[in-house]
Motif scaffolding. Structure first.
Motif, short mmCIF file in Angstrom:
data_model
loop_
_atom_site.label_atom_id
_atom_site.label_comp_id
_atom_site.label_asym_id
_atom_site.label_seq_id
_atom_site.Cartn_x
_atom_site.Cartn_y
_atom_site.Cartn_z
N ALA A 79 0.83 -1.21 0.00
CA ALA A 79 0.00 0.00 0.00
C ALA A 79 0.86 1.25 0.00
CB ALA A 79 -0.91 -0.01 1.23
N ARG A 80 1.99 1.20 0.70
CA ARG A 80 2.87 2.37 0.76
C ARG A 80 3.41 2.72 -0.63
NH1 ARG A 80 6.02 0.38 4.00
NH2 ARG A 80 5.19 1.10 5.99
N THR A 81 3.78 1.69 -1.38
CA THR A 81 4.27 1.90 -2.74
C THR A 81 3.19 2.55 -3.61
OG1 THR A 81 5.76 0.00 -2.60
CG2 THR A 81 5.17 0.76 -4.81
N SER A 82 1.96 2.05 -3.48
CA SER A 82 0.85 2.63 -4.25
C SER A 82 0.70 4.11 -3.94
CB SER A 82 -0.45 1.89 -3.91
OG SER A 82 -0.39 0.55 -4.33
N LEU A 83 0.77 4.46 -2.67
CA LEU A 83 0.60 5.85 -2.26
C LEU A 83 1.76 6.73 -2.72
CD1 LEU A 83 -0.87 5.22 1.30
CD2 LEU A 83 -2.06 6.30 -0.63
N LEU A 84 2.97 6.21 -2.65
CA LEU A 84 4.14 6.99 -3.08
C LEU A 84 4.08 7.27 -4.58
CD1 LEU A 84 6.96 5.28 -0.98
CD2 LEU A 84 6.09 7.60 -0.72
N TRP A 85 3.64 6.30 -5.36
CA TRP A 85 3.49 6.52 -6.79
C TRP A 85 2.39 7.54 -7.06
CZ3 TRP A 85 4.98 3.22 -11.34
CH2 TRP A 85 6.18 2.54 -11.10
N ALA A 86 1.30 7.43 -6.32
CA ALA A 86 0.22 8.40 -6.48
C ALA A 86 0.69 9.80 -6.08
CB ALA A 86 -0.98 7.99 -5.65
N ASN A 87 1.51 9.88 -5.06
CA ASN A 87 2.03 11.16 -4.59
C ASN A 87 2.96 11.81 -5.62
OD1 ASN A 87 2.19 13.13 -2.44
ND2 ASN A 87 4.29 12.42 -2.07
N SER A 88 3.50 10.98 -6.50
CA SER A 88 4.35 11.51 -7.57
C SER A 88 3.55 11.97 -8.77
CB SER A 88 5.36 10.44 -8.00
OG SER A 88 6.22 10.10 -6.94
N GLY A 89 2.23 11.80 -8.70
CA GLY A 89 1.37 12.25 -9.80
C GLY A 89 1.29 11.28 -10.94
N LEU A 90 1.70 10.02 -10.71
CA LEU A 90 1.73 9.03 -11.79
C LEU A 90 0.40 8.36 -12.04
CD1 LEU A 90 5.15 7.41 -10.86
CD2 LEU A 90 4.68 8.89 -12.82
N GLY A 91 -0.51 8.44 -11.08
CA GLY A 91 -1.79 7.79 -11.24
C GLY A 91 -2.62 7.92 -9.98
N ILE A 92 -3.69 7.14 -9.92
CA ILE A 92 -4.62 7.16 -8.79
C ILE A 92 -4.52 5.84 -8.05
CG2 ILE A 92 -7.04 7.31 -8.11
CD1 ILE A 92 -7.50 8.98 -10.67
N ALA A 93 -4.18 5.90 -6.78
CA ALA A 93 -4.01 4.69 -5.97
C ALA A 93 -5.34 4.29 -5.36
CB ALA A 93 -2.97 4.90 -4.88
N ILE A 94 -5.62 2.99 -5.40
CA ILE A 94 -6.78 2.45 -4.69
C ILE A 94 -6.25 1.68 -3.48
CG2 ILE A 94 -8.78 0.93 -4.80
CD1 ILE A 94 -8.97 1.46 -7.76
N VAL A 95 -6.55 2.20 -2.29
CA VAL A 95 -6.01 1.63 -1.05
C VAL A 95 -7.08 1.67 0.04
CG1 VAL A 95 -3.61 2.32 -1.56
CG2 VAL A 95 -5.12 3.88 -0.30
N PRO A 96 -6.89 0.87 1.11
CA PRO A 96 -7.80 0.99 2.26
C PRO A 96 -7.71 2.40 2.86
CG PRO A 96 -6.52 -1.03 2.39
CD PRO A 96 -5.93 -0.22 1.27
N LYS A 97 -8.80 2.90 3.37
CA LYS A 97 -8.84 4.27 3.86
C LYS A 97 -7.79 4.54 4.93
CE LYS A 97 -12.11 7.77 5.50
NZ LYS A 97 -13.54 8.04 5.85
N SER A 98 -7.60 3.60 5.86
CA SER A 98 -6.64 3.83 6.96
C SER A 98 -5.20 3.88 6.47
CB SER A 98 -6.79 2.76 8.03
OG SER A 98 -6.49 1.47 7.51
#
Length: 288
Positions: free
Chosen positions: A221-240
């Protein structure tokens, strides 16, 4: 010479009388006198000088009295320490966690546990759910904190409340002011998610007659969020999981779906070892 003999001698030395020592030990005087004589015979030294009413320690008796005090004190503290281990007050607790469970683990429960059991240390193993199930099966960890779905064969589980999945993105990828979106709004959007949610995400999208556009699949999940934070796409993750990367430029929107949800589960083996500290840890989630 054994612990029982040391206790008898220590009581005699403390009381200064065999009669009083016998009362303190809840035994008759003759057996206590017999034990004292046996101890002297075994050691080959005289330990006490017997008077008409009281006894007086010899030099050898003084030495033994000091040693007995130390030994009996150490014995008592050792017994207490072992009881603490049995009761889960000391030791190291090995726990496995998926990265997206961090916010659930480091909430008030852990602080409560640490306040109650300050001498319990932790050994944390991080991995995905499947890796943690394997560590649990091998006995490397006692407890795992994972996310649904998973194979629950042979394990006990405590489930925390369900939580929704969210779409996390940078503001420049935002398309609506709404804080809640429908899954169809993600059609043709570059999606980032971790593999264990792949089948669930595809199912929900297919139920609404579209195929998700997968930009990146990963295992964390952390990787998904870091990529999303770079503006590369939209991460789908649990809310917490949003809390995992702390300060960021990410915004998120809750996905309105009864299917696209997940739960934290605290699991342990039905047949494996569970320490007292492990049982105390589980109590946190069963009773709070």
């Amino acid at each position: 010479m054994d612990i029982k003999q040391l206790k008898y001698f220590y009581a005699i030395a403390e009381e200064g009388q065999i009669t009083n020592a016998a009362k303190r030990l809840h035994m008759a005087q003759p057996p206590l006198s017999y034990q004292l004589k046996n101890l002297e015979d075994e050691l080959g030294v005289k330990l006490v000088e017997r008077g008409s009413r009281n006894i007086k320690l010899t030099d050898a008796g003084v030495i033994l009295y000091k040693r007995a005090k130390q030994i009996l004190s150490l014995t008592k503290s050792t017994e207490n320490e072992l009881k603490d281990f049995k009761q889960g007050n000391h030791g190291t607790l090995s726990i496995g966690t998926v990265s997206s469970s961090g916010a659930s683990l480091l909430d008030s429960r852990l602080n409560i546990f640490h306040e109650k059991y300050p001498f319990i240390n932790f050994e944390i193993h991080e991995g995905n759910t499947y890796e943690l199930l394997e560590l649990l099966d091998k006995g490397i960890i006692e407890i795992a904190i994972v996310r649904t779905p998973f194979n629950n064969s042979g394990i006990n589980s405590i489930f925390l409340p369900k939580e929704p999945m969210v779409a996390a993105m940078r503001k420049d990828l935002n398309w609506t002011d709404s804080e809640i979106i429908n899954i169809t709004e993600l059609n043709n959007k570059p999606l980032i998610f971790y593999r264990r949610f792949e089948s669930l995400i595809f199912k929900v999208c297919q139920d609404f007659n579209f195929q998700p556009t997968v930009f990146c699949k990963n295992d964390d999940a952390r990787t998904s969020l870091l990529w999303a934070n770079s503006g590369l796409g939209i991460a789908i993750v649990p809310k917490s999981a949003i809390k995992l990367i702390g300060s960021s430029s990410i915004i998120y929107k809750e996905i309105d779906s009864d299917i696209l949800t997940t739960q934290i589960a605290i699991i342990w083996s039905k047949t494996g070892y569970l320490s007292s500290s492990g049982k105390n840890f589980l109590d946190l989630f069963e009773n709070t």
